[in-house]
Design a protein around this motif. Structure first.
Motif, PDB file in Angstrom:
ATOM      1  N   LEU A 268       7.918 -21.307 -33.155  1.00 51.95           N
ATOM      2  CA  LEU A 268       7.463 -22.536 -33.810  1.00 51.95           C
ATOM      3  C   LEU A 268       7.829 -23.784 -33.008  1.00 51.95           C
ATOM      4  CD1 LEU A 268       8.134 -21.833 -37.590  1.00 51.95           C
ATOM      5  CD2 LEU A 268       5.988 -21.693 -36.326  1.00 51.95           C
ATOM      6  N   THR A 269       8.768 -23.656 -32.048  1.00 56.95           N
ATOM      7  CA  THR A 269       9.072 -24.794 -31.176  1.00 56.95           C
ATOM      8  C   THR A 269       8.029 -24.921 -30.065  1.00 56.95           C
ATOM      9  OG1 THR A 269      10.465 -23.540 -29.624  1.00 56.95           O
ATOM     10  CG2 THR A 269      11.526 -24.428 -31.605  1.00 56.95           C
ATOM     11  N   ARG A 270       7.170 -23.926 -29.938  1.00 59.56           N
ATOM     12  CA  ARG A 270       6.181 -23.901 -28.859  1.00 59.56           C
ATOM     13  C   ARG A 270       4.786 -24.278 -29.340  1.00 59.56           C
ATOM     14  NH1 ARG A 270       7.826 -20.125 -24.716  1.00 59.56           N
ATOM     15  NH2 ARG A 270       5.955 -18.861 -24.887  1.00 59.56           N
ATOM     16  N   VAL A 271       4.699 -24.773 -30.587  1.00 62.50           N
ATOM     17  CA  VAL A 271       3.421 -25.241 -31.121  1.00 62.50           C
ATOM     18  C   VAL A 271       3.693 -26.432 -32.037  1.00 62.50           C
ATOM     19  CG1 VAL A 271       3.521 -23.548 -33.006  1.00 62.50           C
ATOM     20  CG2 VAL A 271       1.338 -24.623 -32.432  1.00 62.50           C
ATOM     21  N   HIS A 272       2.906 -27.480 -31.877  1.00 56.94           N
ATOM     22  CA  HIS A 272       3.023 -28.661 -32.735  1.00 56.94           C
ATOM     23  C   HIS A 272       2.004 -28.538 -33.859  1.00 56.94           C
ATOM     24  CE1 HIS A 272       3.351 -32.708 -34.172  1.00 56.94           C
ATOM     25  NE2 HIS A 272       2.113 -32.989 -33.835  1.00 56.94           N
ATOM     26  N   LEU A 273       2.478 -28.671 -35.114  1.00 55.59           N
ATOM     27  CA  LEU A 273       1.616 -28.536 -36.285  1.00 55.59           C
ATOM     28  C   LEU A 273       1.361 -29.925 -36.878  1.00 55.59           C
ATOM     29  CD1 LEU A 273       3.528 -25.524 -37.950  1.00 55.59           C
ATOM     30  CD2 LEU A 273       1.562 -25.407 -36.372  1.00 55.59           C
ATOM     31  N   PRO A 274       0.203 -30.529 -36.619  1.00 52.70           N
ATOM     32  CA  PRO A 274      -0.048 -31.897 -37.100  1.00 52.70           C
ATOM     33  C   PRO A 274      -0.166 -31.958 -38.624  1.00 52.70           C
ATOM     34  CG  PRO A 274      -1.619 -31.269 -35.381  1.00 52.70           C
ATOM     35  CD  PRO A 274      -0.930 -30.020 -35.825  1.00 52.70           C
ATOM     36  N   ASP A 275       0.375 -33.053 -39.216  1.00 55.19           N
ATOM     37  CA  ASP A 275       0.220 -33.250 -40.656  1.00 55.19           C
ATOM     38  C   ASP A 275      -1.135 -33.895 -40.941  1.00 55.19           C
ATOM     39  OD1 ASP A 275       0.501 -35.907 -39.928  1.00 55.19           O
ATOM     40  OD2 ASP A 275       2.522 -36.118 -40.753  1.00 55.19           O
ATOM     41  N   ALA A 276      -1.378 -34.262 -42.202  1.00 59.68           N
ATOM     42  CA  ALA A 276      -2.686 -34.796 -42.588  1.00 59.68           C
ATOM     43  C   ALA A 276      -3.004 -36.099 -41.872  1.00 59.68           C
ATOM     44  CB  ALA A 276      -2.730 -34.997 -44.102  1.00 59.68           C
ATOM     45  N   ALA A 277      -2.015 -36.997 -41.782  1.00 66.05           N
ATOM     46  CA  ALA A 277      -2.251 -38.292 -41.146  1.00 66.05           C
ATOM     47  C   ALA A 277      -2.599 -38.124 -39.671  1.00 66.05           C
ATOM     48  CB  ALA A 277      -1.015 -39.180 -41.310  1.00 66.05           C
ATOM     49  N   GLU A 278      -1.854 -37.269 -38.980  1.00 66.46           N
ATOM     50  CA  GLU A 278      -2.145 -37.045 -37.564  1.00 66.46           C
ATOM     51  C   GLU A 278      -3.481 -36.339 -37.388  1.00 66.46           C
ATOM     52  OE1 GLU A 278      -0.114 -35.229 -33.475  1.00 66.46           O
ATOM     53  OE2 GLU A 278       0.851 -34.889 -35.416  1.00 66.46           O
ATOM     54  N   ASN A 279      -3.792 -35.410 -38.282  1.00 64.65           N
ATOM     55  CA  ASN A 279      -5.090 -34.751 -38.239  1.00 64.65           C
ATOM     56  C   ASN A 279      -6.230 -35.762 -38.306  1.00 64.65           C
ATOM     57  OD1 ASN A 279      -6.085 -31.708 -38.555  1.00 64.65           O
ATOM     58  ND2 ASN A 279      -3.897 -31.773 -39.059  1.00 64.65           N
ATOM     59  N   LEU A 280      -6.127 -36.695 -39.248  1.00 69.90           N
ATOM     60  CA  LEU A 280      -7.178 -37.708 -39.390  1.00 69.90           C
ATOM     61  C   LEU A 280      -7.299 -38.557 -38.133  1.00 69.90           C
ATOM     62  CD1 LEU A 280      -6.709 -38.837 -43.094  1.00 69.90           C
ATOM     63  CD2 LEU A 280      -8.816 -37.943 -42.095  1.00 69.90           C
ATOM     64  N   ARG A 281      -6.169 -38.943 -37.584  1.00 66.55           N
ATOM     65  CA  ARG A 281      -6.210 -39.749 -36.358  1.00 66.55           C
ATOM     66  C   ARG A 281      -6.848 -38.973 -35.207  1.00 66.55           C
ATOM     67  NH1 ARG A 281      -3.551 -39.999 -31.807  1.00 66.55           N
ATOM     68  NH2 ARG A 281      -1.932 -38.513 -32.419  1.00 66.55           N
ATOM     69  N   LEU A 282      -6.498 -37.709 -35.074  1.00 66.86           N
ATOM     70  CA  LEU A 282      -7.029 -36.895 -33.983  1.00 66.86           C
ATOM     71  C   LEU A 282      -8.521 -36.636 -34.122  1.00 66.86           C
ATOM     72  CD1 LEU A 282      -4.164 -34.249 -33.644  1.00 66.86           C
ATOM     73  CD2 LEU A 282      -4.747 -36.028 -31.988  1.00 66.86           C
ATOM     74  N   MET A 283      -8.997 -36.444 -35.352  1.00 69.46           N
ATOM     75  CA  MET A 283     -10.380 -36.018 -35.552  1.00 69.46           C
ATOM     76  C   MET A 283     -11.370 -37.174 -35.634  1.00 69.46           C
ATOM     77  SD  MET A 283      -9.866 -32.756 -38.104  1.00 69.46           S
ATOM     78  CE  MET A 283     -11.592 -32.326 -38.042  1.00 69.46           C
ATOM     79  N   ARG A 284     -10.862 -38.380 -35.898  1.00 69.59           N
ATOM     80  CA  ARG A 284     -11.768 -39.529 -35.924  1.00 69.59           C
ATOM     81  C   ARG A 284     -11.980 -40.055 -34.507  1.00 69.59           C
ATOM     82  NH1 ARG A 284      -8.929 -42.363 -41.202  1.00 69.59           N
ATOM     83  NH2 ARG A 284     -10.204 -41.311 -42.795  1.00 69.59           N
ATOM     84  N   PRO A 285     -13.183 -40.571 -34.216  1.00 70.03           N
ATOM     85  CA  PRO A 285     -13.444 -41.107 -32.875  1.00 70.03           C
ATOM     86  C   PRO A 285     -12.460 -42.223 -32.528  1.00 70.03           C
ATOM     87  CG  PRO A 285     -15.479 -40.902 -34.120  1.00 70.03           C
ATOM     88  CD  PRO A 285     -14.359 -40.657 -35.095  1.00 70.03           C
ATOM     89  N   GLY A 286     -11.994 -42.235 -31.309  1.00 76.11           N
ATOM     90  CA  GLY A 286     -11.060 -43.264 -30.871  1.00 76.11           C
ATOM     91  C   GLY A 286     -10.254 -42.798 -29.686  1.00 76.11           C
ATOM     92  N   LYS A 287      -9.627 -43.736 -29.031  1.00 78.45           N
ATOM     93  CA  LYS A 287      -8.840 -43.425 -27.831  1.00 78.45           C
ATOM     94  C   LYS A 287      -7.679 -42.514 -28.191  1.00 78.45           C
ATOM     95  CE  LYS A 287      -6.677 -45.600 -23.811  1.00 78.45           C
ATOM     96  NZ  LYS A 287      -7.485 -44.785 -22.894  1.00 78.45           N
ATOM     97  N   GLY A 288      -7.482 -41.497 -27.403  1.00 79.18           N
ATOM     98  CA  GLY A 288      -6.383 -40.563 -27.621  1.00 79.18           C
ATOM     99  C   GLY A 288      -6.683 -39.491 -28.644  1.00 79.18           C
ATOM    100  N   GLY A 289      -7.935 -39.402 -29.099  1.00 84.99           N
ATOM    101  CA  GLY A 289      -8.314 -38.414 -30.095  1.00 84.99           C
ATOM    102  C   GLY A 289      -9.020 -37.216 -29.478  1.00 84.99           C
ATOM    103  N   LEU A 290      -9.414 -36.288 -30.339  1.00 87.86           N
ATOM    104  CA  LEU A 290     -10.028 -35.049 -29.858  1.00 87.86           C
ATOM    105  C   LEU A 290     -11.451 -35.252 -29.359  1.00 87.86           C
ATOM    106  CD1 LEU A 290      -8.691 -32.519 -32.517  1.00 87.86           C
ATOM    107  CD2 LEU A 290      -8.090 -32.622 -30.095  1.00 87.86           C
TER     108      LEU A 290
END
Length: 326
Positions: A268-290
């Protein structure tokens, strides 16, 4: 036909007509097949598996289909055997290029060293693999990881002997010493590292590129909206529990992964599990996102022949199921 025969057939004709009308007017069955999700063996998917078990009730049906290697998962999704699947970003790109219409609704985990190119003693770097036999599962995250690792050293697939290998076979293939190196991921990667395998390159420096997401076929998003909202919330809740220091792996998870409690905590130290807030930031268009990350991946995969046609990254992510999630 005489009158007597006509009179005898009349009830049958009337009955047949009534049955036809009944078939036309009878209300459609409310049956809906269970939501089916292909899940491969990977520690970061255990929260989703727990959520699927909870969500399989009399009100909603959710089936998990466990598979040991990525291309089997991709094949099941592509052939419509399952409605959803756990895949890496490069695998999602390949599925979209094939017309399977995967839509990511949740970032399950970001690899932080749980995917790697590992070799036998004496090999010190990716450059030492020149001319050597390397086992890897083609058309999957393993191929993408190997490509990135070679490219970082100014090398290509032409500089090594690529041996097709299912991910689930990587540990046995390494033990048998038929190959100089294998491309693998946890749980196999962690066990090989503990056996003394040399890590020649891993995912710790790949930023978001080796993220794993839950994808759903586009047409199933509306059909299974209730089940998907439940799964997203329940999976995030379980992932939060998994990150607690005192958390111990459940017996079922340990059996699936082939871990003991110590290995489970290390994985579990070898995988980062994003919470809901980070998920939203990653999945929405924008710099530094997916979206930005996947666009870069698409262009590089096209240049080196890992992808045969261009696709658009923006429509691949559907963050609406995260809205209101804990």
């Amino acid at each position: 036909m005489n009158r007597t025969v006509q009179i005898r057939l009349l009830p049958l004709i009337v009955l047949g007509t009534l049955l036809c009308l009944a078939g036309l007017l009878w209300p459609e069955s409310g049956y809906q097949r269970p939501l089916s999700i292909a899940v491969n063996i990977w520690p970061g998917a255990e929260g989703l598996v727990m959520a699927c078990d909870e969500g399989n009730t009399s009100e909603q049906r959710i089936n998990t289909v466990e598979m040991s290697w990525p291309t089997a998962v991709m094949g099941a999704f592509r052939k419509r055997v399952v409605d959803a699947a756990v895949v890496t970003l490069d695998e999602m790109i390949r599925l979209e290029a094939d017309g399977a219409k995967p839509r990511a609704i949740l970032v399950l985990g970001i690899s932080r060293g749980g995917d790697a190119v590992v070799g036998h003693a004496g090999l010190e770097s990716m450059r030492s693999l020149r001319g050597k036999n390397v086992g890897v599962e083609l058309k999957s995250a393993g191929e993408y990881l190997l490509w990135e690792a070679l490219r970082g050293q100014g090398m290509s697939f032409n500089d090594v002997h690529v041996v097709p290998l299912n991910l689930a076979e990587s540990e046995d293939a390494y033990d048998e010493k038929d190959l100089d190196a294998v491309v693998t991921s946890d749980p196999w990667c962690l066990r090989l590292k503990e056996k003394g395998a040399a890590v020649l390159h891993d995912s710790s420096g790949m930023d978001l590129k080796l993220s794993r997401v839950l994808v759903v076929r586009e047409e199933a998003l509306k059909t299974y909206e209730r089940e998907l909202r439940f799964l997203v919330s329940a999976c995030l809740a379980h992932n939060a529990e998994l990150k607690l220091p005192e958390n111990a792996g459940r017996d079922a998870a340990l059996r699936r992964e082939g871990f003991d409690q110590g290995q489970w905590r290390r994985s579990l130290t070898r995988v980062h599990l994003p919470d809901a807030a980070e998920n939203l930031r990653l999945m929405r268009p924008g710099k530094g996102g997916l979206v930005e990350c996947v666009n870069d991946m698409i262009q590089n995969m096209l240049l080196d022949g890992l992808l045969y046609r261009e696709i658009k990254a923006r429509g691949l992510f559907v963050p609406k199921f995260l809205e209101g999630a804990p």
